[in-house]
Motif scaffolding. Sequence first.
Motif, PDB file in Angstrom:
ATOM      1  N   ALA A  55       0.853  -1.188   0.000  1.00 50.27           N
ATOM      2  CA  ALA A  55       0.000   0.000   0.000  1.00 50.27           C
ATOM      3  C   ALA A  55       0.884   1.231   0.000  1.00 50.27           C
ATOM      4  O   ALA A  55       2.066   1.168   0.372  1.00 50.27           O
ATOM      5  N   CYS A  56       0.325   2.354  -0.431  1.00 51.40           N
ATOM      6  CA  CYS A  56       1.104   3.590  -0.462  1.00 51.40           C
ATOM      7  C   CYS A  56       0.181   4.788  -0.311  1.00 51.40           C
ATOM      8  O   CYS A  56      -1.039   4.669  -0.437  1.00 51.40           O
ATOM      9  N   PHE A  57       0.777   5.947  -0.051  1.00 53.92           N
ATOM     10  CA  PHE A  57       0.001   7.187  -0.013  1.00 53.92           C
ATOM     11  C   PHE A  57       0.911   8.360  -0.341  1.00 53.92           C
ATOM     12  O   PHE A  57       2.130   8.299  -0.182  1.00 53.92           O
ATOM     13  N   VAL A  58       0.302   9.433  -0.824  1.00 55.93           N
ATOM     14  CA  VAL A  58       0.966  10.722  -1.004  1.00 55.93           C
ATOM     15  C   VAL A  58       0.003  11.774  -0.499  1.00 55.93           C
ATOM     16  O   VAL A  58      -1.178  11.765  -0.856  1.00 55.93           O
ATOM     17  N   ALA A  59       0.470  12.659   0.373  1.00 56.93           N
ATOM     18  CA  ALA A  59      -0.396  13.686   0.955  1.00 56.93           C
ATOM     19  C   ALA A  59       0.368  14.996   1.070  1.00 56.93           C
ATOM     20  O   ALA A  59       1.595  15.012   1.163  1.00 56.93           O
ATOM     21  N   ARG A  60      -0.385  16.087   1.077  1.00 55.04           N
ATOM     22  CA  ARG A  60       0.208  17.413   1.193  1.00 55.04           C
ATOM     23  C   ARG A  60      -0.460  18.167   2.323  1.00 55.04           C
ATOM     24  O   ARG A  60      -1.637  17.996   2.601  1.00 55.04           O
ATOM     25  N   HIS A  61       0.344  19.027   2.942  1.00 55.84           N
ATOM     26  CA  HIS A  61      -0.190  19.980   3.902  1.00 55.84           C
ATOM     27  C   HIS A  61       0.537  21.299   3.681  1.00 55.84           C
ATOM     28  O   HIS A  61       1.419  21.384   2.822  1.00 55.84           O
ATOM     29  N   ARG A  62       0.164  22.308   4.448  1.00 60.80           N
ATOM     30  CA  ARG A  62       0.756  23.640   4.217  1.00 60.80           C
ATOM     31  C   ARG A  62       2.274  23.631   4.302  1.00 60.80           C
ATOM     32  O   ARG A  62       2.949  24.316   3.542  1.00 60.80           O
ATOM     33  N   SER A  63       2.804  22.843   5.199  1.00 63.91           N
ATOM     34  CA  SER A  63       4.235  22.915   5.474  1.00 63.91           C
ATOM     35  C   SER A  63       5.060  21.799   4.851  1.00 63.91           C
ATOM     36  O   SER A  63       6.294  21.868   4.858  1.00 63.91           O
ATOM     37  N   ALA A  64       4.407  20.760   4.332  1.00 62.84           N
ATOM     38  CA  ALA A  64       5.176  19.583   3.933  1.00 62.84           C
ATOM     39  C   ALA A  64       4.450  18.735   2.899  1.00 62.84           C
ATOM     40  O   ALA A  64       3.227  18.765   2.787  1.00 62.84           O
ATOM     41  N   ASP A  65       5.250  17.978   2.158  1.00 62.67           N
ATOM     42  CA  ASP A  65       4.763  16.898   1.307  1.00 62.67           C
ATOM     43  C   ASP A  65       5.189  15.590   1.966  1.00 62.67           C
ATOM     44  O   ASP A  65       6.340  15.451   2.389  1.00 62.67           O
ATOM     45  N   VAL A  66       4.274  14.640   2.050  1.00 59.34           N
ATOM     46  CA  VAL A  66       4.540  13.390   2.760  1.00 59.34           C
ATOM     47  C   VAL A  66       4.118  12.215   1.888  1.00 59.34           C
ATOM     48  O   VAL A  66       3.070  12.262   1.229  1.00 59.34           O
ATOM     49  N   LEU A  67       4.933  11.180   1.891  1.00 62.45           N
ATOM     50  CA  LEU A  67       4.568   9.963   1.169  1.00 62.45           C
ATOM     51  C   LEU A  67       5.042   8.755   1.959  1.00 62.45           C
ATOM     52  O   LEU A  67       5.899   8.854   2.839  1.00 62.45           O
ATOM     53  N   GLY A  68       4.444   7.614   1.640  1.00 58.65           N
ATOM     54  CA  GLY A  68       4.812   6.405   2.365  1.00 58.65           C
ATOM     55  C   GLY A  68       4.453   5.148   1.613  1.00 58.65           C
ATOM     56  O   GLY A  68       3.594   5.151   0.727  1.00 58.65           O
ATOM     57  N   VAL A  69       5.142   4.070   1.950  1.00 56.56           N
ATOM     58  CA  VAL A  69       4.830   2.742   1.423  1.00 56.56           C
ATOM     59  C   VAL A  69       4.794   1.754   2.581  1.00 56.56           C
ATOM     60  O   VAL A  69       5.445   1.952   3.613  1.00 56.56           O
ATOM     61  N   ALA A  70       4.029   0.697   2.407  1.00 52.33           N
ATOM     62  CA  ALA A  70       3.930  -0.364   3.412  1.00 52.33           C
ATOM     63  C   ALA A  70       3.755  -1.694   2.702  1.00 52.33           C
ATOM     64  O   ALA A  70       3.105  -1.769   1.661  1.00 52.33           O
ATOM     65  N   ASP A  71       4.327  -2.733   3.250  1.00 50.72           N
ATOM     66  CA  ASP A  71       4.304  -4.067   2.656  1.00 50.72           C
ATOM     67  C   ASP A  71       3.663  -5.037   3.647  1.00 50.72           C
ATOM     68  O   ASP A  71       4.275  -5.408   4.652  1.00 50.72           O
ATOM     69  N   LEU A 288       7.359   4.622  -5.751  1.00 55.63           N
ATOM     70  CA  LEU A 288       7.011   6.042  -5.748  1.00 55.63           C
ATOM     71  C   LEU A 288       8.248   6.806  -6.196  1.00 55.63           C
ATOM     72  O   LEU A 288       9.285   6.743  -5.541  1.00 55.63           O
ATOM     73  N   LEU A 289       8.142   7.512  -7.297  1.00 57.52           N
ATOM     74  CA  LEU A 289       9.274   8.256  -7.837  1.00 57.52           C
ATOM     75  C   LEU A 289       8.971   9.744  -7.759  1.00 57.52           C
ATOM     76  O   LEU A 289       7.942  10.201  -8.274  1.00 57.52           O
ATOM     77  N   SER A 290       9.864  10.491  -7.112  1.00 62.34           N
ATOM     78  CA  SER A 290       9.640  11.922  -6.856  1.00 62.34           C
ATOM     79  C   SER A 290      10.829  12.751  -7.316  1.00 62.34           C
ATOM     80  O   SER A 290      11.976  12.288  -7.288  1.00 62.34           O
ATOM     81  N   ILE A 291      10.547  13.987  -7.677  1.00 63.57           N
ATOM     82  CA  ILE A 291      11.592  14.982  -7.927  1.00 63.57           C
ATOM     83  C   ILE A 291      11.324  16.188  -7.055  1.00 63.57           C
ATOM     84  O   ILE A 291      10.178  16.642  -6.922  1.00 63.57           O
ATOM     85  N   VAL A 292      12.385  16.715  -6.440  1.00 62.48           N
ATOM     86  CA  VAL A 292      12.267  17.928  -5.651  1.00 62.48           C
ATOM     87  C   VAL A 292      12.196  19.106  -6.625  1.00 62.48           C
ATOM     88  O   VAL A 292      13.083  19.293  -7.462  1.00 62.48           O
ATOM     89  N   ALA A 293      11.124  19.880  -6.520  1.00 64.53           N
ATOM     90  CA  ALA A 293      10.875  20.981  -7.435  1.00 64.53           C
ATOM     91  C   ALA A 293      10.495  22.232  -6.672  1.00 64.53           C
ATOM     92  O   ALA A 293      10.179  22.184  -5.486  1.00 64.53           O
ATOM     93  N   GLU A 294      10.547  23.362  -7.351  1.00 69.12           N
ATOM     94  CA  GLU A 294      10.082  24.606  -6.741  1.00 69.12           C
ATOM     95  C   GLU A 294       8.567  24.548  -6.605  1.00 69.12           C
ATOM     96  O   GLU A 294       7.864  24.179  -7.548  1.00 69.12           O
ATOM     97  N   TYR A 295       8.076  24.898  -5.430  1.00 73.60           N
ATOM     98  CA  TYR A 295       6.639  24.824  -5.181  1.00 73.60           C
ATOM     99  C   TYR A 295       5.885  25.867  -5.999  1.00 73.60           C
ATOM    100  O   TYR A 295       6.282  27.030  -6.076  1.00 73.60           O
TER     101      TYR A 295
END
Length: 297
Positions: A55-71, A288-295
């Motif tokens: 399972a996985c998730f991607v979530a955003r809030h005002r201060s942060a981007d958060v993601l996770g995986v679980a097996d 989950l593949l991410s790139i750090v980008a300008e917000y």
Amino acid sequence: MISVLSYGRLVARAVLGGLSQTDSRDYSLVTASCGFGKDFRKGILKKGMCYGDDACFVARHRSADVLGVADGVGGWRDYGVDPSQFSVTLMRACKRMVKEGHFTPSNPVGILTTSYYELLQNKIPLLGSSTACIVVLDRQQHRLHTANLGDSGFLVVRGGEVVHRSDEQQHYFNTPFQLSIAPPEAEGDILSDSPEAADSSSFDVQLGDIILTATDGLFDNMSDHMILQELKKLKDSNYESIQQTARSIAEQAHELAYDPNYMSPFAQFACDNGLNVRGGKPDDITVLLSIVAEYTD
């Protein structure tokens, strides 16, 4: 048909290279997801944010981007329990906590801990076990905070090289650290680790850094070198390119998992532990593949 989840449909303006310490721009993660359930070849697919028992998730809030995986631990099937229910419920709890702002970006272990104890308090017992990896980008501080329990994990790639990597946690061969909920009569017989035992780290990131978060189905079948070769196909930071590369990585891992002549990282690890093993390791795969980008809003 490959199931692909997509997140972070932002216009990303990533800049490769270093930045001065006075950079006042907020950062964000542009993330794409791809994966396979182990039963994919049998035509068994599940709906939602899961591939097999992963399972996985991607979530955003005002201060942060958060993601996770679980097996989810497949051994629970022997007791008539669907292993995916535990991993999916755990990731949903993490996602909800982030969206509601009930977390501190510098403390991903806290996200995991609170979510796990929420599962423990369910009126209807939820049985099962799962590994977990949480990654948090603090947008203003430009820092990545991570928590990893078990053998899922992450890589941070900069300039074509791995600059940060999670440490795998194993009790012994093929027995990773894991969160568990067992029936009262079996609590002493089921392996269960505390969420506070997760390995945590914090470090600065730069625009253009690549972050790959995945379950062990990827790392057991592809070495870091092979992953880096695939990441070379990532030419820019737009979502379509990230999605295509995530798909390419997941597809290659899936093919190698069923190659009986391939000396996979898992097979090599087994040999190092005195076992005569060769071939890939069929397993659920989540990338989950991410790139750090300008917000950008």
